[in-house]
Design an enzyme around this catalytic site. Sequence first.
Site, mmCIF file in Angstrom:
data_model
loop_
_atom_site.group_PDB
_atom_site.id
_atom_site.type_symbol
_atom_site.label_atom_id
_atom_site.label_comp_id
_atom_site.label_asym_id
_atom_site.label_seq_id
_atom_site.Cartn_x
_atom_site.Cartn_y
_atom_site.Cartn_z
ATOM 1 N N HIS A 52 49.109 84.957 85.945
ATOM 2 C CA HIS A 52 49.420 86.099 86.811
ATOM 3 C C HIS A 52 49.262 85.716 88.278
ATOM 4 O O HIS A 52 50.127 86.036 89.110
ATOM 5 C CB HIS A 52 48.491 87.257 86.446
ATOM 6 C CG HIS A 52 48.593 88.450 87.338
ATOM 7 N ND1 HIS A 52 49.310 89.583 87.002
ATOM 8 C CD2 HIS A 52 48.061 88.709 88.570
ATOM 9 C CE1 HIS A 52 49.213 90.468 87.978
ATOM 10 N NE2 HIS A 52 48.458 89.962 88.939
ATOM 11 N N GLU A 53 48.176 85.039 88.606
ATOM 12 C CA GLU A 53 47.932 84.653 89.996
ATOM 13 C C GLU A 53 48.918 83.576 90.460
ATOM 14 O O GLU A 53 49.394 83.608 91.601
ATOM 15 C CB GLU A 53 46.490 84.171 90.165
ATOM 16 C CG GLU A 53 45.427 85.205 89.825
ATOM 17 C CD GLU A 53 45.610 86.517 90.575
ATOM 18 O OE1 GLU A 53 46.121 86.489 91.713
ATOM 19 O OE2 GLU A 53 45.258 87.570 90.019
ATOM 20 N N HIS A 106 52.065 85.253 91.430
ATOM 21 C CA HIS A 106 52.003 85.815 92.786
ATOM 22 C C HIS A 106 52.377 84.752 93.818
ATOM 23 O O HIS A 106 53.144 85.010 94.749
ATOM 24 C CB HIS A 106 50.587 86.324 93.085
ATOM 25 C CG HIS A 106 50.331 87.734 92.664
ATOM 26 N ND1 HIS A 106 51.172 88.785 92.984
ATOM 27 C CD2 HIS A 106 49.298 88.287 91.957
ATOM 28 C CE1 HIS A 106 50.681 89.909 92.482
ATOM 29 N NE2 HIS A 106 49.549 89.632 91.855
ATOM 30 N N GLU A 144 52.982 93.845 91.012
ATOM 31 C CA GLU A 144 52.068 93.583 89.904
ATOM 32 C C GLU A 144 52.807 93.489 88.575
ATOM 33 O O GLU A 144 52.482 92.646 87.734
ATOM 34 C CB GLU A 144 50.987 94.666 89.842
ATOM 35 C CG GLU A 144 49.966 94.573 90.958
ATOM 36 C CD GLU A 144 49.280 93.226 91.005
ATOM 37 O OE1 GLU A 144 48.861 92.711 89.946
ATOM 38 O OE2 GLU A 144 49.179 92.665 92.108
#
Length: 292
Positions: free
Chosen positions: A140-141, A144, A218
């Site tokens: 997930h990071e 980003h 997100e």
Amino acid sequence: MFNRIFLFLLTNVAVLMLAGVVMSVLGVNPAQMSGLLVMAAIFGFGGSFISLLLSKFMAKRSTGAQVITEPRTPTERWLLETVRRQAQAAGIGMPEVAVYDGPEINAFATGANRNNALVAVSTGLLQHMDQDEAEAVLGHEIAHVANGDMVTMALLQGVLNTFVIVLARVVGGIIDSAVSGNRDSGRGFAYYIIVFVLEMVFGMFATMIAMWFSRRREFRADAGGAQLAGRSKMIAALERLSLNHGQNTLPSQVQAFGISGGVGDGLRRLFLSHPPLTERIAALRAANGTAM
């Protein structure tokens, strides 16, 4: 990155030019308007980009994150290997990997460049998540970073800051002139009070816009994490977060890029950087294999 910056700047200039035309129709002095636009853009974008450029330094300092240079434990070695593998899969440079002391299950990414970023995880995450769940959080990071979310948010904030500065002063001038009945009498103390109040009001709406965009990001980062680690792992990680959701102790400058945000209902929800975990889980369950 530079294409994104150019597009945002072009959009900002175009809208500000339109605003200038509208203000001229309303009788605002064009010379004053031009100076105001330049001043607003300098302050609006300046603060955002300074924060972006200093983001890694400030994140390390505010969280006490310790960058892993040489792994000393199997966990640290696993973190480095996982981030390296995911960064290669996402087509970005190897980020710095750090661990910070925090009881909550959380992680964040920051940095002005997708090839020179920072990914940090909390000690709480390492204690309460298994490796599959932690792998999804790291994905997930990394998503980003790969999506350029830090730069995009800085650009968006710069645009919003600029409009808040311009609109507060233009509307404040119109109100002040209407109340005083004299456009040429100069700005009185009331004008600055009006501008201050309008900046607070417009700033609130600007924050709502920025947080709406953050919530959209997100969902995209969750999809990216699912692609890098697997959808079942991403869902399991979010379910773990929903069971152990505590207070978010991340500093404000990196909260928007954490895996977990605050909770709230009603109007408070409009100011949250993250969607509810139930919505994020539902979006992943509803996504088909090709979308991931």
